[in-house]
Design a protein around this motif. Structure first.
Motif, PDB file in Angstrom:
ATOM      1  N   LYS E  54       0.967  -1.333   0.254  1.00 38.60           N
ATOM      2  CA  LYS E  54       0.059  -0.104   0.099  1.00 38.60           C
ATOM      3  C   LYS E  54       0.647   1.342   0.001  1.00 38.60           C
ATOM      4  O   LYS E  54       0.437   2.291  -0.773  1.00 38.60           O
ATOM      5  N   SER E  57       2.219   1.535  -3.553  1.00 41.92           N
ATOM      6  CA  SER E  57       1.065   2.175  -4.455  1.00 41.92           C
ATOM      7  C   SER E  57       0.561   3.468  -4.102  1.00 41.92           C
ATOM      8  O   SER E  57      -0.538   3.968  -4.541  1.00 41.92           O
ATOM      9  N   GLU E  58       1.057   4.049  -3.123  1.00 40.23           N
ATOM     10  CA  GLU E  58       0.565   5.144  -2.588  1.00 40.23           C
ATOM     11  C   GLU E  58      -0.830   5.577  -1.960  1.00 40.23           C
ATOM     12  O   GLU E  58      -1.429   6.637  -2.286  1.00 40.23           O
ATOM     13  N   LEU E  59      -1.141   4.293  -1.524  1.00 40.81           N
ATOM     14  CA  LEU E  59      -2.483   4.387  -0.941  1.00 40.81           C
ATOM     15  C   LEU E  59      -2.353   4.706   0.499  1.00 40.81           C
ATOM     16  O   LEU E  59      -3.461   5.055   1.166  1.00 40.81           O
ATOM     17  N   VAL E  81       0.654   1.399 -11.937  1.00 38.41           N
ATOM     18  CA  VAL E  81       0.706   0.596 -11.091  1.00 38.41           C
ATOM     19  C   VAL E  81      -0.549  -0.538 -11.280  1.00 38.41           C
ATOM     20  O   VAL E  81      -1.656  -0.085 -11.713  1.00 38.41           O
ATOM     21  N   MET E  83      -2.300  -3.300  -9.326  1.00 39.51           N
ATOM     22  CA  MET E  83      -2.410  -3.999  -7.687  1.00 39.51           C
ATOM     23  C   MET E  83      -3.417  -4.850  -7.904  1.00 39.51           C
ATOM     24  O   MET E  83      -4.660  -4.909  -8.087  1.00 39.51           O
ATOM     25  N   PHE E  85      -5.383  -6.886  -4.987  1.00 39.56           N
ATOM     26  CA  PHE E  85      -5.627  -6.745  -3.528  1.00 39.56           C
ATOM     27  C   PHE E  85      -5.668  -7.997  -2.797  1.00 39.56           C
ATOM     28  O   PHE E  85      -6.201  -9.052  -3.563  1.00 39.56           O
ATOM     29  N   GLN E  86      -5.294  -8.237  -1.442  1.00 38.36           N
ATOM     30  CA  GLN E  86      -5.550  -9.323  -0.925  1.00 38.36           C
ATOM     31  C   GLN E  86      -6.962  -9.996  -0.589  1.00 38.36           C
ATOM     32  O   GLN E  86      -7.417 -11.107  -0.888  1.00 38.36           O
ATOM     33  N   GLU E 171      -1.104 -11.767  -2.405  1.00 39.36           N
ATOM     34  CA  GLU E 171      -1.253 -13.102  -2.124  1.00 39.36           C
ATOM     35  C   GLU E 171      -2.391 -13.558  -3.307  1.00 39.36           C
ATOM     36  O   GLU E 171      -3.282 -13.847  -3.048  1.00 39.36           O
TER      37      GLU E 171
END
Ligand SMILES: Nc1ncnc2c1ncn2[C@@H]1O[C@H](COP(=O)(O)OP(=O)(O)OP(=O)(O)O)[C@@H](O)[C@H]1O
Ligand SMILES: Nc1ncnc2c1ncn2[C@@H]1O[C@H](COP(=O)(O)OP(=O)(O)OP(=O)(O)O)[C@@H](O)[C@H]1O
Ligand SMILES: Cc1ncc(C[n+]2csc(CCO)c2C)c(N)n1
Ligand SMILES: [Mg+2]
Ligand SMILES: [Mg+2]
Lengths: 271, 315, 252, 252, 271
Positions: E54, E57-59, E81, E83, E85-86, E171
């Motif tokens: 995170k 990815s600048e979250l 980017v 991404m 997410f889990q 993951e």
């Protein structure tokens, strides 16, 4: 004790939707599970494992076939089910502890004591469980303040807290690292040996299935059915060490072959 | 044991209601064995509806609304027992120097009219009496509190008003009601009908005639007091509702006394009485206006049986 | 922006609105009879304050009683409509129909049944605020994610338990949203009833003030209503932060 | 219950309400002046239908124009309040205050500014329906799960894109809920404006009918309002099913 | 290409909350990743792996320290980017295909063609990706009609569709069975070799890390930091067979030891 088949699925099939949107989730499948058994359910993604768990916990009605709960005689208290959902499904308006204590609020006989005990015995019970999975510091946090694996552990606690007769675990360790996972394997095994509840475990980890279960059911790809039913009879309690034994490795390789298909033989020089 | 009477006014509390409150405050009602509760109203026609529904036993409201209902549902229509306003307050209000010189000039023009108001309902009758075509006048429904301002703005060329309300509204607006505006009273055009007075339900009339007499007597006594000392009457109003403007209400009271209550007819017959012939004319006007299925007898809409002796009604 | 700065900025903006109003009236030369300036309204409020209080209390009282009843009914109806498809199909059109009717038209009927005074005001405040609550509670309950309900269903929870532990908490943010609408409507309802049929209350007071052309006093009445509305809003905001804060975790 | 059976049951229940009303009036001997029976209302509607239509159209027209403007403003304000804490702190109290003021008190000002007729009705219909929309859109946007926004933020989406692709779709169910409230309020608003100053519209018609004690005609006007409200509700329900159906997957 | 350190975390730490609710999620950590590298991040649950993704990815803004993106020169186009997410985080109001196509709607240069191509080229692109992960039949379904593993695969497609320069995978294969997983390993490897994007992969599967990554960073328990940084230099492309090679097994055992702690030696008779 009264019926050999504690849970019995008889030609049970599930289809979602109709017409063009019809999806067959489960082809008619038979499955009988003895009381006190520990069954692992493995199979490719989307084959209907979660669907089977939802059928058994009566969240879903079968489209065809019947489900019998042999252990539930007429007038007896209903089956006490503990379910760990694949997506943790913690309620965001409750703290982690309250989420874990939720079954005590709902399920008899705990229900009637809930108001009195929620700040005392029940709270301790929840905290003890949370400590067992390493979440002692997070009991007062909100679910969304946990990491993915932490949510899954809280979810597992919620499934266990009310001493269920039937424990349905849908990939309960999927988001956990090897260390935490193996610790929880042992915890779960101890618990099962202790309480004798019936467990159905969905997992993708074949070592997990082989280590924990008495019986492994392998499912075919979607729409799934059970294509292999394998007994696992390592002595109990099993130590983590057995996972290094050749017999164990062989079993895992066997299962792997069933799922991944034709096994790639290890290279000659590595054998 | 006092007889309870639920009494409804025609509007919010104003100077012209001084005698009702005074009768209560000074105990005149109590002396007659009455327990009167006074509620503010939503229109002089609504007084009739309120009484007919049984929610109120008596009230201050419009004679013409009684006539209308007596023709359709005579068994529940209230009966006027004390005709307080002798002269009709209905008038057409126009701007002096505007396009309206005579009532006939209204043809092709816009007038603002509150839909529930008797002045609006009687407008076709006014047209008949004054000899112009009501169909040629564009009637715009406006709330009573907007009538004068819309006239001043020029949104309408005339307003169908109650003079007692409008006269004071204009003063409130900071203008001179006599020079800046021209008034066309309905009465002057020959529509000499009655308007507001004290009415009672037929049930009260039947069950407790003595209570009706007592109530009217108490009101008459209070009216005499107020006429003798209007400031004291307004003081009661101010005491009941501290937010009312005593100065304005006093003017309103004076205006009503001068223009609506004291007349040659009431001088002769006493306040509260009616002229049978004039009432019959009124009934005919209302019948024609609404195409009523029957013509109520004057005795069915007004009863002089409960009027107090003349000395209480003279001025 | 720090919370303190934000508080200050928002207070400044609100004050700004009133300053703008004042200046607008002064510059455009708006007549006092049409739209009085805020300072004149305040002056009128100050002048008549002792006489205004009883009216304000009356309105607050009827509004709150009506509101509380309305919330209770709205919540129950909302739960019913949100949980039962049949209730949804039946009650929704009826409620929409009833709500499309201006309450002013209904108040006189209440007066005919119950007489002028407190009862019509309470009734009007009540029925006017039911619908927004019903709509939001019903929507909140109907849009609960089935996954969350499954947690309860796997425990063999009763419908009532599911409602209490999942449906209601899930719809709390929207319930509180509807309370904001409902309380303002309740004020409108009781004031309307008071203008038609009451001897007391802000609505009655405004009628009296307007009949004596005391427009600043009329606007004082409106201000009193606005202030009471905002105060109750602030109260609900506090409760909301406790009971539905979980849904607003972005701002945390 | 099959959908057909459900449709039938709900229709039967709605009809049942009217039958009950009819019988209640007959048995209790309710006076026509207080509450006319449905059959009398229908008869009055039938008798006066040609005269009612122009009024109904006028009201429908002003209501819809005001409603559409109100929805546009409400949506924008809701987005603003839902996304900005400063706007939340500033605009909410102001809006609550304004909404607590009965619109009847404001219509005269509109009439004096814009003249009697269509404009005040449209304006009233507009301002009365803004608040419920604001509240629900703001709540919808403020309660978006940060996880969903993160998907957009990881793509470096602009605030506007996040709003368009996550904030607005997420708040659709509540936006539609608020439309149900808003449309009924719009009808109330335009009718109120018509009763204050106009020469057309259902409000005007009802005032005239009630002044001639034609209570069944007054109720016909109320019925016309209710029917128009329910029709628009049905229309929104159709659109809702398309645009916010995803949130109601339980019932699917 | 301009800077060796494509992504550079310098003493970056993250703390959530303050006072009593304070949680340290990441102790100040350094991490530099070269352009085109394939880094695996492993470590116990809750140690801060997702937090690192995170941050990159600048979250999330770091509480302390700085993050530099060396590859992003002043005025250059921002880092693209992708991404995964889990928690799959699919948007429930869109079909699976629209979810997958979402980045094309947002990210330049695809953005400008989105309106024109969403029913043509872009749609085909999404369908091709979905077919690669075995979801060709589910493109028109809603996210909640998928099984857990299916959601995760759709999530992966969404991370890949816009040819990201930097691919952050949290993951991505956690909910998948062995077969699907190994297929996707190969798909991902091919893609990486093809496009040369930089990949950071969070995983609990040590075989997965060893098979896919060039470099494996092992984190300590919460609050985490990187305790081991191991290069993996099997030749590319790697076939699944290498997972059976002793060198591979040794690497995995090494990693396991690092995470699970003191290794349990295989029993003597099984050696
Ligand atoms: N609510 C639903 N509506 C439509 N289809 C569904 C629904 N739930 C599940 N399915 C379908 O049923 C099939 C089986 O789903 P299920 O969740 O049982 O798979 P699974 O074996 O648990 O897979 P995984 O390992 O990926 O979790 C899938 O093809 C899925 O698309
Ligand atoms: N929004 C939040 N508020 C408070 N604490 C948080 C928040 N997000 C994460 N944390 C905390 O930060 C720590 C690290 O979380 P993170 O999600 O990075 O773990 P992780 O390594 O991804 O674990 P996992 O393997 O279980 O997903 C955890 O202790 C978690 O409780
Ligand atoms: C529809 C309607 N509008 C206004 C009044 C007010 N009104 C009628 S007579 C009168 C003079 C004083 O009694 C006043 C103010 C009303 N009664 N009915
Ligand atoms: Mg599953
Ligand atoms: Mg994580």
């Amino acid at each position: 004790m009264t019926d050999d088949r504690f849970v019995h699925l008889e030609r049970v099939g599930v289809t979602f939707g109709t017409g063009k949107t019809r999806t067959e989730a489960l082809t008619p499948t038979d499955l009988a599970i003895k009381r006190g058994d520990f069954v692992a359910l493995v199979g490719p993604s989307g084959c209907g494992k979660s669907t089977i768990l939802k059928l058994i916990s009566e969240l879903l009605k079968p489209s065809t076939g019947n489900i019998f709960f042999g252990g539930r005689e007429l007038g007896a208290k209903p089956l006490r089910v503990g379910m760990a959902f694949q997506s943790a499904s913690l309620l965001p308006w409750m703290t982690v502890r309250d989420n874990v204590m939720l079954p005590l609020k709902i399920v008899p006989p705990f229900k009637k004591d809930y108001r009195a005990e929620r700040h005392r015995a029940f709270r301790d019970r929840a905290d003890a469980l949370l400590a067992q999975v390493g979440l002692e510091d997070f009991a007062d946090k909100s679910p969304w303040q946990l990491s993915g694996g932490m949510m899954q552990r809280a979810n597992l606690c919620r499934a266990l807290i009310h001493d269920p007769d039937l424990l349905l675990l849908d990939e309960p360790f999927g988001a956990l690292d090897q260390f935490t996972r193996e610790e929880l394997w042992q915890t779960l095994q101890d618990l099962w040996i202790d309480r004798g509840s019936t467990v159905i475990l969905v997992t993708h980890d074949l070592r997990e299935a082989a280590y924990l279960a008495n019986r492994i059911c392998v499912m075919s790809p979607r729409p799934g059915r059970i294509v292999e039913d394998r007994a696992v009879d390592f002595v109990r309690p099993r130590a983590i060490d057995i996972t290094f034994e050749p017999e164990f490795a062989r079993l895992v390789q066997d299962l792997r072959r069933l799922i991944v298909g034709a096994p790639k033989p290890p290279k000659a020089d590595a054998a | 044991e006092d007889i309870p009477i639920r009494f409804t006014l025609d509007w919010k509390i104003q100077g012209v209601h001084a005698w009702f409150y005074l009768a209560k405050e000074k105990g005149y009602f109590a002396e007659e064995g009455l327990d009167v509760t006074i509620d503010q109203g939503e229109g002089s026609a609504a007084t009739v509806t309120r009484i007919m529904s049984g929610a109120y036993d008596a009230g201050f409201g419009d004679m013409n609304a009684i006539i209308q209902n007596a023709a359709t549902t005579p068994e529940t229509a209230p009966v006027m027992v004390y005709q307080i306003y002798n002269q009709p307050p209905f008038a057409v209000l126009t701007k002096t120097g505007g396009p309206i010189g005579t009532l006939g000039d209204l043809e092709g023009r816009k007038v603002g009219a509150p839909p529930g108001s008797a002045s609006t309902k009687l407008f076709p009758a006014l047209a008949d009496a004054a000899g112009f075509d009501a169909e040629q006048v564009e009637v715009i429904s406006v709330a009573p509190n907007l009538q004068e301002q819309m006239l001043i703005q020029g949104q309408v060329d005339g307003s169908l008003v109650f003079n007692v309300t409008s006269y004071l509204n204009i003063i409130g607006l900071g203008m001179d009601p006599d020079t800046d505006f021209t008034w066309f009273p309905y009465g002057a055009a020959g529509l000499d009908i009655y308007s507001n007075g004290v009415m009672v339900s037929p049930a009260l009339l039947a069950d407790h005639p003595e209570a009706v007499s007592g109530m009217v007597k108490a009101i008459a006594r209070a009216m005499a007091d107020v006429m003798a000392d209007p400031e004291a009457g307004v003081a009661v109003i101010k005491q009941i509702e501290p937010l009312s403007n005593a100065e304005l209400e006093l003017k309103r009271l004076d205006f009503a006394l001068t223009n609506l209550i004291r007349s040659d007819e009431s001088k002769a017959n006493g306040i509260g009485a009616v002229d049978e012939a004039r009432l019959a004319r009124s009934i005919a006007v209302i019948r024609d206006l609404y195409d009523l299925p029957a013509t109520p007898e004057p005795g069915a809409v007004f009863s002089d049986a409960f009027l107090p002796p003349m000395e209480l009604r003279a001025f | 922006m720090t919370p303190a700065m934000r508080k200050f900025a928002s207070a400044a903006l609100i004050v700004g609105v009133f300053v703008f109003w004042e200046l607008f009236c002064l510059v455009a030369g708006i007549s006092e009879l049409i739209l009085p300036r805020p300072t004149r309204i305040l002056a009128a409020f100050w002048e008549y304050a002792p006489a205004i209080w009883p009216h304000a209390w009356q309105t607050l009282y009827t509004t709150l009683v009506g509101f509380v009843c309305g919330v209770a009914i709205g919540l129950s109806l909302g739960v019913l409509i949100g949980s039962s498809r049949l209730a949804y199909d039946t009650a929704y059109p009826l409620l929409v129909g009833i709500s499309s009717i201006p309450k002013v038209a209904v108040v006189p009927i209440f007066v005919l049944w119950f007489g002028a005074g407190t009862v019509p005001a309470i009734l009007t405040a009540m029925i006017i605020c039911i619908f927004p609550i019903v709509v939001n509670v019903a929507t909140g309950i109907a849009t609960v994610e089935p996954e969350l309900e499954d947690v309860m269903r796997s425990l063999k929870a009763s419908k009532w338990e599911i409602l209490w532990n999942v449906g209601l908490p899930r719809s709390m943010p929207y319930f509180f949203a509807s309370l904001k609408v409902a309380i303002t409507l309740s004020f409108v309802g009781s004031v309307i009833a008071e203008t038609v049929a009451s001897n007391k209350g802000v609505g009655n007071m405004m009628m009296i003030a307007s009949s004596s052309f005391n427009v600043p006093l009329v606007f004082s009445g409106l201000m009193v209503l606005a202030v009471m509305g905002v105060s109750l809003y602030a109260l609900f905001s506090l409760i909301e932060r406790r009971m539905a804060g979980w849904a607003m975790r972005k701002s945390n």
